[in-house]
Write a protein that holds these residues in place. Structure first.
Motif, short mmCIF file in Angstrom:
data_model
loop_
_atom_site.label_atom_id
_atom_site.label_comp_id
_atom_site.label_asym_id
_atom_site.label_seq_id
_atom_site.Cartn_x
_atom_site.Cartn_y
_atom_site.Cartn_z
N ARG A 170 0.83 -1.19 0.00
CA ARG A 170 0.00 0.00 0.00
C ARG A 170 0.88 1.25 0.00
NH1 ARG A 170 -5.14 1.17 -1.40
NH2 ARG A 170 -6.12 2.74 -0.09
N LEU A 171 1.92 1.23 0.78
CA LEU A 171 2.83 2.37 0.85
C LEU A 171 3.54 2.59 -0.48
CD1 LEU A 171 4.41 1.49 4.32
CD2 LEU A 171 2.67 3.23 3.88
N LYS A 199 3.32 5.97 -2.84
CA LYS A 199 4.50 6.70 -3.32
C LYS A 199 4.44 6.87 -4.83
CE LYS A 199 9.55 6.66 -3.47
NZ LYS A 199 10.81 5.97 -3.09
N GLU A 200 4.06 5.82 -5.52
CA GLU A 200 3.96 5.87 -6.98
C GLU A 200 2.93 6.91 -7.42
OE1 GLU A 200 4.79 4.51 -10.99
OE2 GLU A 200 5.84 4.24 -9.07
N VAL A 201 1.78 6.94 -6.76
CA VAL A 201 0.74 7.90 -7.11
C VAL A 201 1.22 9.33 -6.85
CG1 VAL A 201 -1.56 8.75 -6.48
CG2 VAL A 201 -1.17 6.29 -6.74
N ALA A 202 1.86 9.55 -5.70
CA ALA A 202 2.34 10.89 -5.36
C ALA A 202 3.36 11.40 -6.37
CB ALA A 202 2.93 10.88 -3.96
N TYR A 262 10.16 14.63 -4.06
CA TYR A 262 10.88 13.98 -2.96
C TYR A 262 9.89 13.28 -2.04
CZ TYR A 262 14.32 17.17 -4.85
OH TYR A 262 15.16 17.84 -5.72
N VAL A 263 9.62 12.02 -2.37
CA VAL A 263 8.67 11.20 -1.62
C VAL A 263 9.43 10.03 -1.01
CG1 VAL A 263 6.52 9.90 -1.68
CG2 VAL A 263 6.84 11.84 -3.23
#
Length: 337
Positions: free
Chosen positions: A263-264, A268-271, A279-280
């Motif tokens: 899920r994390l 991160k991919e979506v952000a 910078y995620v």
């Protein structure tokens, strides 16, 4: 400079203006955080200098990845909170009352201890720093005078007036937790829009901000919520403001299962891909890959971290990517190995 009061009189009552809760205090009563009291029509800070913990810690553990990298801060905390998150990892401090007759640590004693230990800065953390507000004003002003940086790990729920005064007194770094979105009701009447408002204001006033999104299973991890967070981050804070997407573990009296790593990774991919955040990071999973800073233009590995320390620093002296010359936003000096 005239100092604005942080309360308003309402007949015999007082409205506290330290945080956006704006508690209205009857005579001899405290507000939600239990640190401010109405005595004879004056707002008194009964939590001033009453510390629950003092410890030197790496700045990366806050987390701050773009603020005085590889340095250490003397980290301190008080008692109580203005949010009372049911999953709080420091609930033994945040949910506690002020102890009777605790030792008071003066700003001078705290700053002297930081200098003696060789720390590079001061950090209010562990519990919510709004509980120590007037103490922070004095500590940060003195710390700045002595060459120390000043930062906070906070839910970011200060009033505009309180936030401005903090920065005027030397606060330069804010690690801000965004708890969720407007439709998330677990924490009651909290308005998460105010958190982004304050983060934006801090940046406008010259401070450094990094946002932390603790992804709590079946609580703030639904699509409407995370998309609202990413959208507000991009619109109000910009693509270069770091975002830490952190794993939740059951704590206090919240018993949802820990956040799935998959899920994390998806978040991160979506952000990055859909909201263009440069910078995620993913925290609380012990992944060097997801705590590494990459150049947003050419993908070069620039800052490699592990166990809350910098392992490799590859930026130029002016904080540029050595491969393509892209400027990487870093606030403060890197402390060499």
């Amino acid at each position: 400079m005239k100092i604005e009061p942080l309360h308003e009189r309402e007949d015999e009552k007082i409205k506290c203006l330290v945080c956006e809760r704006k508690c209205v205090l009857s005579p001899n009563k405290t507000g939600l955080c239990k640190n401010y009291i109405n005595i004879d029509g004056k707002l008194l800070h009964i939590g001033y200098g009453k510390l629950s913990a003092i410890e030197s810690r790496p700045i990366e553990i806050k987390p701050f990845f773009h603020y005085y990298p590889n340095s250490t801060a003397l980290t301190f905390s008080g008692f109580g909170c203005n949010f009372y998150c049911p999953w709080c990892q420091n609930y033994h401090l945040s949910f506690s009352d002020l102890p009777q007759n605790p030792k008071e640590t003066s700003p001078e004693e705290l700053v002297e201890l930081a200098l003696r230990k060789g720390d590079n800065g001061l950090c209010a953390s562990f519990n919510e720093p709004t509980t120590l507000y007037t103490y922070l004003l004095d500590v940060f002003a003195l710390g700045k005078k002595k060459g120390l940086y000043n930062c906070l790990v906070t839910n970011g729920y200060f009033t505009h007036r309180a936030l401005r005064r903090l920065i005027e007194n030397g606060a330069s770094g804010f690690s801000i937790d965004i708890k969720g979105c407007p439709k998330m009701k677990v924490l009651g009447t909290i308005d998460n829009k105010n958190v982004f408002r304050n983060a934006r204001e801090a940046i406008k006033l010259g401070a450094h901000v990094e946002m932390v999104y603790l992804v709590v299973t079946n609580t703030n991890d639904f699509e409407e919520c995370y998309r609202w967070i990413f959208k507000k981050h991009m619109e109000l804070l910009g693509e270069d403001t770091p975002l830490h997407i952190n794993r939740y573990y059951p704590m206090n009296y919240w018993r949802e299962k820990e956040t799935p790593v998959e899920r994390l990774l998806m978040l991160k991919e979506v952000a990055q891909r859909e909201y263009n955040l440069n910078y995620v990071y993913i925290g609380n999973i012990g992944s060097i890959k997801h705590e590494t800073t990459y150049c947003p233009k050419c993908g070069e590995k620039l800052i490699i971290r592990s166990a809350y320390r910098v392992l490799t620093w590859r930026l130029t002296k002016d904080n540029k990517c050595p491969k393509c010359g892209t400027k990487i936003p870093i606030y403060g000096e890197f402390k060499p190995f």
